[in-house]
Design a protein around this motif. Structure first.
Motif, short mmCIF file in Angstrom:
data_model
loop_
_atom_site.label_atom_id
_atom_site.label_comp_id
_atom_site.label_asym_id
_atom_site.label_seq_id
_atom_site.Cartn_x
_atom_site.Cartn_y
_atom_site.Cartn_z
N LYS A 7 53.08 144.71 -5.63
CA LYS A 7 52.20 144.40 -6.75
C LYS A 7 51.65 145.66 -7.41
O LYS A 7 50.48 145.76 -7.74
CB LYS A 7 51.07 143.46 -6.32
N LEU A 30 57.09 142.05 -13.26
CA LEU A 30 56.77 140.70 -12.78
C LEU A 30 57.98 139.92 -12.28
O LEU A 30 57.91 139.26 -11.26
CB LEU A 30 56.08 139.91 -13.90
N HIS A 72 45.33 142.78 -11.06
CA HIS A 72 45.49 141.47 -11.71
C HIS A 72 46.94 141.00 -11.70
O HIS A 72 47.33 140.16 -12.52
CB HIS A 72 44.96 141.55 -13.15
N ASP A 74 48.63 139.01 -9.67
CA ASP A 74 48.83 137.57 -9.45
C ASP A 74 48.51 136.76 -10.71
O ASP A 74 49.20 135.77 -11.00
CB ASP A 74 47.98 137.09 -8.27
N GLU A 75 47.51 137.18 -11.47
CA GLU A 75 47.18 136.48 -12.73
C GLU A 75 48.31 136.62 -13.74
O GLU A 75 48.67 135.66 -14.42
CB GLU A 75 45.89 137.05 -13.32
N ARG A 77 51.50 137.24 -13.06
CA ARG A 77 52.66 136.48 -12.57
C ARG A 77 52.46 135.00 -12.87
O ARG A 77 53.40 134.32 -13.30
CB ARG A 77 52.83 136.72 -11.08
N ALA A 78 51.26 134.48 -12.69
CA ALA A 78 50.98 133.07 -12.99
C ALA A 78 51.14 132.79 -14.49
O ALA A 78 51.68 131.75 -14.88
CB ALA A 78 49.57 132.70 -12.53
N ASN A 81 54.83 132.67 -15.13
CA ASN A 81 55.37 131.42 -14.59
C ASN A 81 55.08 130.25 -15.53
O ASN A 81 55.93 129.38 -15.74
CB ASN A 81 54.81 131.14 -13.20
#
Length: 192
Positions: A7, A30, A72, A74-75, A77-78, A81
């Motif tokens: 990450k 990402l 940030h 994970d944010e 990547r979400a 997605n």
């Protein structure tokens, strides 16, 4: 891949098609997308300087150096997605207020059930609706309808109806089709 797993952000030299000289870019990698049509590999990455997720051809990136962990990740990547439900290819404009709608209807004759399976198998997003025993409609809302054109072309002789909310793309598709008819000496073909 190491930077994505950890990450981390990266810096790299990017050779753009518009600029002949490579330039340094800072990215948060990402996902990697690989085209099943041409084998091209794209890195989808957040570019802090542009404040958006963009696509970068991997073969245009060089001198990649891993940096610090990006807090940030994970944010982002979400967010990607979520965007993927509107992406046919690698264009991720991230603007759901300006999605483009595309639909086309194909004729499937008796004994050609493989065409229905092909529609289901090859569609990346969107849905297939059965209209009657011989007609099926593909519908999708996407960031960029241009990305669907090569796939839609493979159904040309079966398309009975076509609609793009982006009229420029639809008109270009129909103009290209008319030019093909002229090139092969076919006077107009069937109206779409």
């Amino acid at each position: 891949f190491d930077a994505m797993q950890r990450k981390c952000e990266i810096t790299a030299m990017n050779l753009s098609r518009q600029v002949l000289k490579p330039s340094a870019v800072q990215l948060i990698p990402l996902r990697v997308f690989i085209s099943v049509q041409n084998g091209r590999q794209h890195l989808l990455a957040y570019q802090p300087a542009a404040k958006q997720i963009k696509s970068f051809r991997i073969d245009y990136l060089s001198d990649v150096k891993t940096g610090a962990v990006y807090p940030h990740f994970d944010e982002l990547r979400a967010k990607l997605n979520h965007s993927m439900q509107f992406m046919w290819g690698v264009n991720c404009k991230e603007n759901e207020k300006h999605l483009e709608h595309v639909s086309f209807t194909v004729r499937v004759d008796a004994g050609e059930e493989h065409m229905i399976r092909r529609l289901q198998r090859e569609k990346r997003i969107g849905k297939i609706e059965k209209i009657d025993n011989n007609h099926y409609r593909f519908l999708a809302d996407v960031y960029d309808t241009n990305e669907l054109i090569p796939w839609i072309r493979t159904f040309i002789c079966r398309i009975t109806q076509l609609h793009f909310s982006n009229r420029t793309v639809e008109n270009r598709f129909k103009t290209d089709l008319a030019a093909m008819y002229r090139m092969y000496g076919i006077d107009g073909g069937d109206a779409v």
